[in-house]
Design a protein around this motif. Structure first.
Motif, PDB file in Angstrom:
ATOM      1  N   THR A  70       0.866  -1.172   0.000  1.00  0.00           N
ATOM      2  CA  THR A  70       0.000   0.000   0.000  1.00  0.00           C
ATOM      3  C   THR A  70       0.908   1.230   0.000  1.00  0.00           C
ATOM      4  O   THR A  70       2.095   1.133   0.352  1.00  0.00           O
ATOM      5  CB  THR A  70      -0.901   0.028   1.255  1.00  0.00           C
ATOM      6  OG1 THR A  70      -0.069   0.223   2.401  1.00  0.00           O
ATOM      7  CG2 THR A  70      -1.728  -1.244   1.382  1.00  0.00           C
ATOM      8  N   GLU A  72       0.951   3.592   2.134  1.00  0.00           N
ATOM      9  CA  GLU A  72       1.405   3.802   3.510  1.00  0.00           C
ATOM     10  C   GLU A  72       2.547   2.845   3.877  1.00  0.00           C
ATOM     11  O   GLU A  72       3.506   3.245   4.543  1.00  0.00           O
ATOM     12  CB  GLU A  72       0.241   3.618   4.501  1.00  0.00           C
ATOM     13  CG  GLU A  72      -0.869   4.628   4.343  1.00  0.00           C
ATOM     14  CD  GLU A  72      -1.963   4.188   3.347  1.00  0.00           C
ATOM     15  OE1 GLU A  72      -3.026   4.827   3.356  1.00  0.00           O
ATOM     16  OE2 GLU A  72      -1.760   3.209   2.595  1.00  0.00           O
ATOM     17  N   GLY A  89       0.956   7.596  11.973  1.00  0.00           N
ATOM     18  CA  GLY A  89      -0.204   8.238  11.371  1.00  0.00           C
ATOM     19  C   GLY A  89      -0.107   8.469   9.875  1.00  0.00           C
ATOM     20  O   GLY A  89      -0.642   9.459   9.376  1.00  0.00           O
ATOM     21  N   ARG A  91      -0.892   8.691   6.133  1.00  0.00           N
ATOM     22  CA  ARG A  91      -2.155   8.764   5.402  1.00  0.00           C
ATOM     23  C   ARG A  91      -1.912   9.315   3.997  1.00  0.00           C
ATOM     24  O   ARG A  91      -1.058  10.168   3.793  1.00  0.00           O
ATOM     25  CB  ARG A  91      -3.162   9.619   6.142  1.00  0.00           C
ATOM     26  CG  ARG A  91      -2.793  11.083   6.201  1.00  0.00           C
ATOM     27  CD  ARG A  91      -3.678  11.879   7.157  1.00  0.00           C
ATOM     28  NE  ARG A  91      -3.382  13.291   7.113  1.00  0.00           N
ATOM     29  CZ  ARG A  91      -2.284  13.882   7.551  1.00  0.00           C
ATOM     30  NH1 ARG A  91      -1.317  13.162   8.064  1.00  0.00           N
ATOM     31  NH2 ARG A  91      -2.119  15.186   7.473  1.00  0.00           N
ATOM     32  N   VAL A  92      -2.664   8.799   3.049  1.00  0.00           N
ATOM     33  CA  VAL A  92      -2.557   9.252   1.662  1.00  0.00           C
ATOM     34  C   VAL A  92      -3.248  10.603   1.534  1.00  0.00           C
ATOM     35  O   VAL A  92      -4.388  10.777   1.971  1.00  0.00           O
ATOM     36  CB  VAL A  92      -3.193   8.228   0.699  1.00  0.00           C
ATOM     37  CG1 VAL A  92      -3.256   8.784  -0.713  1.00  0.00           C
ATOM     38  CG2 VAL A  92      -2.417   6.923   0.729  1.00  0.00           C
ATOM     39  N   VAL A 110       2.053  10.943   0.507  1.00  0.00           N
ATOM     40  CA  VAL A 110       1.722  10.400   1.819  1.00  0.00           C
ATOM     41  C   VAL A 110       2.267  11.348   2.881  1.00  0.00           C
ATOM     42  O   VAL A 110       3.405  11.800   2.799  1.00  0.00           O
ATOM     43  CB  VAL A 110       2.341   8.990   2.003  1.00  0.00           C
ATOM     44  CG1 VAL A 110       2.056   8.441   3.395  1.00  0.00           C
ATOM     45  CG2 VAL A 110       1.816   8.038   0.931  1.00  0.00           C
ATOM     46  N   ALA A 112       2.970  11.911   7.069  1.00  0.00           N
ATOM     47  CA  ALA A 112       3.154  11.177   8.321  1.00  0.00           C
ATOM     48  C   ALA A 112       3.989  12.022   9.269  1.00  0.00           C
ATOM     49  O   ALA A 112       4.555  13.048   8.882  1.00  0.00           O
ATOM     50  CB  ALA A 112       3.842   9.838   8.070  1.00  0.00           C
TER      51      ALA A 112
END
Length: 156
Positions: A70, A72, A89, A91-92, A110, A112
């Motif tokens: 993925t 992430e 944390g 996230r896309v 992404v 983070a």
């Protein structure tokens, strides 16, 4: 595997591999996918890296995605490999369709956070530092500049 090669030998090999990969992409035009990672620290500063190969300048950490990864997962792996930081944390933010080196490319942006201090591998990454978002270093690579503009648009 790269960590087994002494840095003084790894850097020229990476420069050669980068040139060969660029030519291969132009010839084959294979569809590729990768991540660009906006890593911030607790103060909101952005992590940028300087590679031992490529166009020079400061860039976002990131790289190619495995077939079953993925965005992430790829972001966490790339940041861990390049600068030894653990992400929290992830996230896309966005998926971009673009052309890089003549090949179709899906770029996942992404975001983070990390609590860690970056430790560049000194092979692929020569330098890694956090910068206040209002005072980013120069030169930034063109791709990084475009990615940061897209990221800032997502923050508004």
């Amino acid at each position: 595997m790269l960590h087994l090669i002494p840095p003084a030998l790894a850097r020229p090999l990476l420069r050669l591999a980068h040139r060969l990969r660029h030519r291969w992409r132009k010839l084959v035009r294979a569809r590729l996918a990768g991540v660009s990672v906006f890593v911030t620290d607790l103060d909101g500063r952005l992590l940028l890296v300087r590679h031992s190969y490529g166009p020079g300048g400061w860039a976002l950490p990131g790289g190619g995605m495995g077939r079953r990864e993925t965005p992430e997962e790829a972001a966490a792996r790339e940041v861990r490999e390049e600068v030894g930081c653990k992400l929290e944390g992830a996230r896309v933010l966005e998926r971009l369709e673009e052309t890089i080196s003549g090949s179709p490319h899906t770029a996942w942006l992404v975001a983070a956070r990390t609590l860690d201090h970056p430790r560049p591998d000194r092979r692929e990454i020569l330098e890694a530092r956090f910068f206040p978002t209002h005072s980013l270093p120069e030169p930034l690579t063109g791709l990084t500049r475009a990615r940061i503009a897209a990221w800032r648009g997502k923050l508004r």
